[in-house]
Design an enzyme around this catalytic site. Structure first.
Site, PDB file in Angstrom:
ATOM      1  N   TYR A 200     -68.762 -12.060  43.621  1.00  0.00           N
ATOM      2  CA  TYR A 200     -67.821 -12.073  44.736  1.00  0.00           C
ATOM      3  C   TYR A 200     -68.586 -11.652  45.987  1.00  0.00           C
ATOM      4  O   TYR A 200     -69.310 -10.648  45.956  1.00  0.00           O
ATOM      5  CB  TYR A 200     -66.684 -11.084  44.503  1.00  0.00           C
ATOM      6  CG  TYR A 200     -65.737 -11.420  43.376  1.00  0.00           C
ATOM      7  CD1 TYR A 200     -64.489 -11.967  43.639  1.00  0.00           C
ATOM      8  CD2 TYR A 200     -66.071 -11.163  42.039  1.00  0.00           C
ATOM      9  CE1 TYR A 200     -63.592 -12.254  42.615  1.00  0.00           C
ATOM     10  CE2 TYR A 200     -65.193 -11.458  41.012  1.00  0.00           C
ATOM     11  CZ  TYR A 200     -63.962 -11.996  41.311  1.00  0.00           C
ATOM     12  OH  TYR A 200     -63.077 -12.286  40.281  1.00  0.00           O
ATOM     13  N   LYS A 296     -55.644 -12.643  38.094  1.00  0.00           N
ATOM     14  CA  LYS A 296     -54.475 -12.134  37.383  1.00  0.00           C
ATOM     15  C   LYS A 296     -53.427 -13.182  37.029  1.00  0.00           C
ATOM     16  O   LYS A 296     -52.506 -12.898  36.256  1.00  0.00           O
ATOM     17  CB  LYS A 296     -53.801 -11.034  38.226  1.00  0.00           C
ATOM     18  CG  LYS A 296     -54.638  -9.794  38.375  1.00  0.00           C
ATOM     19  CD  LYS A 296     -54.907  -9.151  37.030  1.00  0.00           C
ATOM     20  CE  LYS A 296     -56.062  -8.178  37.080  1.00  0.00           C
ATOM     21  NZ  LYS A 296     -56.803  -8.138  35.831  1.00  0.00           N
TER      22      LYS A 296
END
Length: 389
Positions: A200, A296
């Site tokens: 990231y 998620k």
């Protein structure tokens, strides 16, 4: 037709719920408006929590995941031209599994076929009825004819744009949402990933993510303004922009190649409350959407299924409605924690048009603090690997 549970939607949530019910002898039918091939053409993320992988194993659909999935013990955060590793396993004793959502869907479809479960594809004009009574039913059209399924319960697993949530009276549901002013431009390319784990990146030009589907297929993203058009991003421009946002050594390790798929996904947060309306239950994207930054989405669908399956199993084995009555509260408690984490990850790693220099300094301080505090890093790791059910 008569069944015990009518499931609307043949994505991972509907298929997983259906398989768990089938395994315990609870009759169910899945209705899907698209073709099987179209469902399998949807390309989504694939970072699975241990709770999700355990449920796939419980469903009997985990053998290929165990053989082909990529267990990851950590990931990297890049900022200020440097990479910093988050040791998920060292901090929590847990890891995540990289395994594409398309493959999860395929495995569940094949398991359902072997189990003799009933799935009706190309079921159009699906409508739930009577879910505020003790005799709900679902109607749909197929082959030019109207069909009806009587059932005990209806599970709406048909996604954000599905009919289940839209069938709820407006006054009975409250919506919480936020749209972010940017999207993710993502490509899939048949090239080896830049490294063994995800990267990231926070950069002055915007967020970037180096992900993967296998040792030979990579998934990359860059943050773009929401009004961007896909036709303005030929492969060469994408690769150049991606490498600008990565540390020098990482950028040099990127293997480029023609894209297999390219798309721009809007980033938003969305929650509907409650998730139960009489005998209609919402699960997965039908009830909530999270920014993909925290990985998620699929995992929240799985946790909804955990709570809903346990509640239905309790109802049919013990004649108790306690789990059904608690479903919405239990599911939403975990949903909101995941929404918080995804919101935090998104705010920490992306560039916002209105944040200016102050906002960038706050981001830098947040990231710098993370890697100077084991407690802060542990909190990040705990949320990333998945909070307990």
């Amino acid at each position: 037709m008569r069944t015990q549970v009518a499931i609307i939607g043949s994505g991972p949530a509907g298929l997983l719920l259906g398989q768990l019910l089938t395994n315990t002898g609870v009759d169910n039918v899945i209705l899907e408006r698209a073709t099987r091939e179209h469902v399998l053409s949807r390309i989504r993320a694939g970072v699975l929590e241990e709770g999700t992988t355990a449920m796939l194993q419980e469903a009997g659909a985990g053998s290929r995941m165990r053989a082909e999935g990529l267990p990851h013990d950590g990931f990297d955060l890049a900022f200020d031209g440097r990479r910093h590793r988050v040791d998920l396993h060292g901090l929590t004793g847990k890891r995540v599994m990289v395994y594409g959502q398309t493959e999860v869907t395929r495995d569940l479809m094949e398991k359902r076929a072997r189990s003799g479960g009933r799935s009706i594809y190309e079921a159009v004009n699906v409508r739930p009825h009577g879910f505020d009574t003790d005799r709900p039913h679902v109607t749909y059209q197929k082959g030019g004819r109207e069909h009806r399924i009587d059932c005990d319960f209806i599970a709406g697993c048909d996604g954000y744009h599905g009919v289940a949530r839209r069938s709820v009276p407006q006054g009975a549901i409250e919506i919480f949402e936020r749209a972010f002013p940017f999207g993710w431009l993502g490509i899939i390319a048949d090239v080896p990933p830049v490294g063994p784990e995800l990267v990231y990146a926070n950069h002055p030009r915007g967020f970037a993510l180096c992900s993967m589907r296998s040792h030979t297929r990579s998934r990359y993203y860059v943050q773009v303004p929401i009004e961007e058009k896909i036709e303005d991003w030929p492969d060469e421009r994408f690769w150049d922009e991606l490498r600008r946002r990565l540390p020098k050594a990482t950028a040099e390790a990127v293997t480029t190649g023609p894209s297999v798929e390219k798309s721009i996904a809007p980033i938003r947060s969305f929650v509907a409350e409650p998730l139960r309306f009489g005998r209609l239950f919402l699960a997965g994207d039908a009830g909530h959407i999270v920014p993909p930054t925290g990985a998620k989405g699929l995992n929240l669908a799985a946790s909804d299924v955990r709570y809903l399956f346990d509640a239905l199993h309790e109802f049919y084995t013990e004649k108790s409605q306690a789990g059904l009555d608690a479903y919405s509260r239990r599911a939403l408690a975990r949903v909101w924690k995941a929404e918080r984490f995804s919101w935090w990850m998104t705010n920490t790693l992306h560039r916002f048009p209105d944040h200016g220099g102050f906002g960038q300094k706050i981001q830098h301080a947040e990231l710098d603090y993370l890697f100077s505090s084991r407690a802060a890093l542990t909190a990040l790791a705990e949320n990333y690997v998945g909070l307990p059910y």
